[in-house]
Design a protein around this motif. Structure first.
Motif, PDB file in Angstrom:
ATOM      1  N   LEU A   5      -0.713  12.071   3.882  1.00 17.30           N
ATOM      2  CA  LEU A   5       0.530  12.678   4.342  1.00 17.30           C
ATOM      3  C   LEU A   5       1.435  11.636   4.995  1.00 17.30           C
ATOM      4  O   LEU A   5       2.654  11.615   4.775  1.00 17.30           O
ATOM      5  N   GLN A   6       0.829  10.757   5.814  1.00 10.54           N
ATOM      6  CA  GLN A   6       1.605   9.680   6.433  1.00 10.54           C
ATOM      7  C   GLN A   6       2.202   8.744   5.375  1.00 10.54           C
ATOM      8  O   GLN A   6       3.370   8.361   5.452  1.00 10.54           O
ATOM      9  N   LEU A   7       1.365   8.385   4.394  1.00 13.26           N
ATOM     10  CA  LEU A   7       1.837   7.486   3.344  1.00 13.26           C
ATOM     11  C   LEU A   7       2.983   8.111   2.551  1.00 13.26           C
ATOM     12  O   LEU A   7       3.965   7.441   2.218  1.00 13.26           O
ATOM     13  N   LYS A   8       2.858   9.394   2.259  1.00 10.40           N
ATOM     14  CA  LYS A   8       3.918  10.072   1.513  1.00 10.40           C
ATOM     15  C   LYS A   8       5.240  10.007   2.282  1.00 10.40           C
ATOM     16  O   LYS A   8       6.292   9.705   1.700  1.00 10.40           O
ATOM     17  N   LYS A   9       5.187  10.288   3.588  1.00 12.48           N
ATOM     18  CA  LYS A   9       6.401  10.243   4.398  1.00 12.48           C
ATOM     19  C   LYS A   9       6.995   8.838   4.410  1.00 12.48           C
ATOM     20  O   LYS A   9       8.222   8.664   4.278  1.00 12.48           O
ATOM     21  N   GLU A  10       6.142   7.819   4.552  1.00  9.12           N
ATOM     22  CA  GLU A  10       6.653   6.447   4.630  1.00  9.12           C
ATOM     23  C   GLU A  10       7.204   5.974   3.286  1.00  9.12           C
ATOM     24  O   GLU A  10       8.185   5.224   3.240  1.00  9.12           O
ATOM     25  N   VAL A  11       6.582   6.391   2.195  1.00  4.91           N
ATOM     26  CA  VAL A  11       7.104   6.039   0.874  1.00  4.91           C
ATOM     27  C   VAL A  11       8.468   6.694   0.657  1.00  4.91           C
ATOM     28  O   VAL A  11       9.416   6.069   0.175  1.00  4.91           O
ATOM     29  N   LEU A  12       8.572   7.973   1.030  1.00  9.70           N
ATOM     30  CA  LEU A  12       9.857   8.671   0.917  1.00  9.70           C
ATOM     31  C   LEU A  12      10.921   7.993   1.766  1.00  9.70           C
ATOM     32  O   LEU A  12      12.074   7.833   1.335  1.00  9.70           O
ATOM     33  N   ASP A  13      10.547   7.584   2.977  1.00 12.40           N
ATOM     34  CA  ASP A  13      11.489   6.885   3.854  1.00 12.40           C
ATOM     35  C   ASP A  13      11.922   5.551   3.239  1.00 12.40           C
ATOM     36  O   ASP A  13      13.096   5.166   3.323  1.00 12.40           O
ATOM     37  N   GLU A  14      10.970   4.827   2.623  1.00  8.82           N
ATOM     38  CA  GLU A  14      11.282   3.537   2.016  1.00  8.82           C
ATOM     39  C   GLU A  14      12.204   3.710   0.809  1.00  8.82           C
ATOM     40  O   GLU A  14      13.135   2.915   0.608  1.00  8.82           O
ATOM     41  N   LEU A  15      11.958   4.741   0.017  1.00 11.03           N
ATOM     42  CA  LEU A  15      12.832   5.020  -1.122  1.00 11.03           C
ATOM     43  C   LEU A  15      14.243   5.361  -0.642  1.00 11.03           C
ATOM     44  O   LEU A  15      15.241   4.919  -1.220  1.00 11.03           O
ATOM     45  N   ASP A  16      14.304   6.145   0.428  1.00  8.54           N
ATOM     46  CA  ASP A  16      15.600   6.544   0.973  1.00  8.54           C
ATOM     47  C   ASP A  16      16.328   5.354   1.592  1.00  8.54           C
ATOM     48  O   ASP A  16      17.569   5.301   1.609  1.00  8.54           O
ATOM     49  N   TRP A  17      15.577   4.375   2.084  1.00 10.82           N
ATOM     50  CA  TRP A  17      16.148   3.198   2.729  1.00 10.82           C
ATOM     51  C   TRP A  17      16.801   2.260   1.719  1.00 10.82           C
ATOM     52  O   TRP A  17      17.731   1.525   2.048  1.00 10.82           O
ATOM     53  N   ASP A  18      16.323   2.279   0.478  1.00 11.69           N
ATOM     54  CA  ASP A  18      16.833   1.363  -0.541  1.00 11.69           C
ATOM     55  C   ASP A  18      18.166   1.884  -1.076  1.00 11.69           C
ATOM     56  O   ASP A  18      18.224   2.928  -1.728  1.00 11.69           O
ATOM     57  N   GLU A  29       3.820  11.902  -4.761  1.00 10.23           N
ATOM     58  CA  GLU A  29       2.533  12.495  -4.418  1.00 10.23           C
ATOM     59  C   GLU A  29       1.567  11.367  -4.090  1.00 10.23           C
ATOM     60  O   GLU A  29       1.639  10.281  -4.673  1.00 10.23           O
ATOM     61  N   VAL A  30       0.659  11.626  -3.144  1.00  9.59           N
ATOM     62  CA  VAL A  30      -0.306  10.610  -2.745  1.00  9.59           C
ATOM     63  C   VAL A  30      -1.705  11.202  -2.751  1.00  9.59           C
ATOM     64  O   VAL A  30      -1.922  12.280  -2.192  1.00  9.59           O
ATOM     65  N   ASN A  31      -2.627  10.502  -3.379  1.00  4.40           N
ATOM     66  CA  ASN A  31      -4.021  10.946  -3.422  1.00  4.40           C
ATOM     67  C   ASN A  31      -4.927   9.753  -3.150  1.00  4.40           C
ATOM     68  O   ASN A  31      -4.979   8.804  -3.935  1.00  4.40           O
ATOM     69  N   GLU A  32      -5.604   9.781  -1.997  1.00  2.00           N
ATOM     70  CA  GLU A  32      -6.508   8.703  -1.576  1.00  2.00           C
ATOM     71  C   GLU A  32      -5.815   7.346  -1.618  1.00  2.00           C
ATOM     72  O   GLU A  32      -6.367   6.344  -2.075  1.00  2.00           O
ATOM     73  N   GLY A  33      -4.576   7.311  -1.151  1.00  2.00           N
ATOM     74  CA  GLY A  33      -3.834   6.061  -1.030  1.00  2.00           C
ATOM     75  C   GLY A  33      -3.095   5.625  -2.276  1.00  2.00           C
ATOM     76  O   GLY A  33      -2.361   4.642  -2.253  1.00  2.00           O
ATOM     77  N   VAL A  34      -3.290   6.354  -3.383  1.00  2.00           N
ATOM     78  CA  VAL A  34      -2.598   6.017  -4.635  1.00  2.00           C
ATOM     79  C   VAL A  34      -1.351   6.885  -4.759  1.00  2.00           C
ATOM     80  O   VAL A  34      -1.436   8.119  -4.744  1.00  2.00           O
ATOM     81  N   VAL A  35      -0.205   6.250  -4.881  1.00  2.00           N
ATOM     82  CA  VAL A  35       1.084   6.940  -4.928  1.00  2.00           C
ATOM     83  C   VAL A  35       1.483   7.191  -6.383  1.00  2.00           C
ATOM     84  O   VAL A  35       1.416   6.277  -7.217  1.00  2.00           O
ATOM     85  N   THR A  36       1.908   8.404  -6.679  1.00  2.00           N
ATOM     86  CA  THR A  36       2.456   8.738  -7.994  1.00  2.00           C
ATOM     87  C   THR A  36       3.931   9.083  -7.844  1.00  2.00           C
ATOM     88  O   THR A  36       4.294   9.963  -7.066  1.00  2.00           O
ATOM     89  N   LEU A  37       4.766   8.362  -8.584  1.00  2.00           N
ATOM     90  CA  LEU A  37       6.211   8.601  -8.584  1.00  2.00           C
ATOM     91  C   LEU A  37       6.584   9.349  -9.858  1.00  2.00           C
ATOM     92  O   LEU A  37       6.174   8.954 -10.954  1.00  2.00           O
ATOM     93  N   SER A  38       7.371  10.400  -9.730  1.00  2.00           N
ATOM     94  CA  SER A  38       7.782  11.170 -10.896  1.00  2.00           C
ATOM     95  C   SER A  38       9.273  11.492 -10.800  1.00  2.00           C
ATOM     96  O   SER A  38       9.896  11.338  -9.744  1.00  2.00           O
ATOM     97  N   VAL A  63       0.085   2.232  -7.271  1.00  2.00           N
ATOM     98  CA  VAL A  63       1.268   3.030  -7.609  1.00  2.00           C
ATOM     99  C   VAL A  63       1.216   3.413  -9.084  1.00  2.00           C
ATOM    100  O   VAL A  63       1.066   2.544  -9.951  1.00  2.00           O
ATOM    101  N   VAL A  64       1.321   4.701  -9.359  1.00  2.00           N
ATOM    102  CA  VAL A  64       1.417   5.208 -10.733  1.00  2.00           C
ATOM    103  C   VAL A  64       2.871   5.626 -10.951  1.00  2.00           C
ATOM    104  O   VAL A  64       3.407   6.440 -10.194  1.00  2.00           O
ATOM    105  N   VAL A  65       3.503   5.072 -11.985  1.00  2.00           N
ATOM    106  CA  VAL A  65       4.922   5.317 -12.222  1.00  2.00           C
ATOM    107  C   VAL A  65       5.092   6.253 -13.418  1.00  2.00           C
ATOM    108  O   VAL A  65       4.880   5.854 -14.565  1.00  2.00           O
ATOM    109  N   ASN A  66       5.459   7.494 -13.132  1.00  2.00           N
ATOM    110  CA  ASN A  66       5.757   8.470 -14.184  1.00  2.00           C
ATOM    111  C   ASN A  66       7.248   8.792 -14.222  1.00  2.00           C
ATOM    112  O   ASN A  66       7.648   9.925 -14.486  1.00  2.00           O
TER     113      ASN A  66
END
Length: 214
Positions: A5-18, A29-38, A63-66
């Motif tokens: 949950l923390q990682l998801k929030k920080e990834v969203l914040d980083e995407l928003d920062w760019d 989505e994040v599962n066991e530290g692996v991020v999926t972008l869709s 990172v999985v990029v979909n």
């Protein structure tokens, strides 16, 4: 250790920062530290930027990029080919006419031969940011050349020049022109520095990045 949950929030914040990204168009989505972008984005360059942004977050294991590229305006394949050809011809690090290209529905396929491994990456990066490009396949080969006997030592020396402490945690091996990096690095910047040092060595035709963040 951060929760998913923390990682998801920080990834969203980083995407928003760019500023080059429309974060609202990207699902995370994040599962066991692996991020999926869709989702879908208007350019291949933004797809690459989204992947880089997710990798920057501390604690992300992969990172999985979909993400799908859907250009808002679609230049013809002929226009993309002409722009890509001009960009390659004007790039100072690429020999004239060394790289050939083909475009189909916005997807660029690169072929040809170059002297150095880093030139393969330069060619791919050059065309990746052009308007209308939906993806890139890099089939560029290197001229057959024997790597120096001390190429691993040269890469290790380059890593020590960049960050001596991090270099101690990286293992380097080379076989048939392919360098394999393994071990741990603390940040994505350190990872990029290690991969860049490997690509810059003479005789290197491929780099396998098995480095782990954290």
């Amino acid at each position: 250790m951060k929760t998913d949950l923390q990682l998801k929030k920080e990834v969203l914040d980083e995407l928003d920062w760019d500023p080059s990204l429309d974060a609202a168009a990207i699902g995370v989505e994040v599962n066991e530290g692996v991020v999926t972008l869709s989702g879908h984005l208007p350019s291949y360059a933004e797809k690459l930027a989204a992947e880089r942004a997710a990798e920057k977050v501390s604690g992300v294991r992969g990172v999985v990029v979909n993400l799908e590229v859907r250009p808002a305006s679609v230049p013809s394949d002929e226009a993309i080919a002409n722009a890509a050809r001009d960009a390659l011809q004007w790039h100072v690090h690429l020999p004239p006419d060394a790289v050939k290209l083909r475009v189909e529905k916005g997807w660029i396929t690169l072929a040809g031969e170059v002297e150095w491994g880093y030139q393969r990456k330069v060619a791919e990066r050059t065309v990746s940011h052009l308007r209308g490009v939906t993806g890139v396949t890099n089939l560029i080969k290197m001229h057959a050349r024997v790597a120096p006997a001390d190429v691993v030592e040269r890469i290790e020396a380059a890593l020590r020049r960049h960050a001596e402490r991090e270099a101690r945690h990286i293992s380097i091996s080379m076989k048939d022109g392919t360098v394999t990096l393994s071990g741990h690095v603390g940040t994505r910047a350190e990872r990029l520095a290690a991969v860049g040092a490997a690509w810059s060595a003479p005789g290197v035709g491929a780099v396998v990045d098995n480095l782990e963040l954290g």
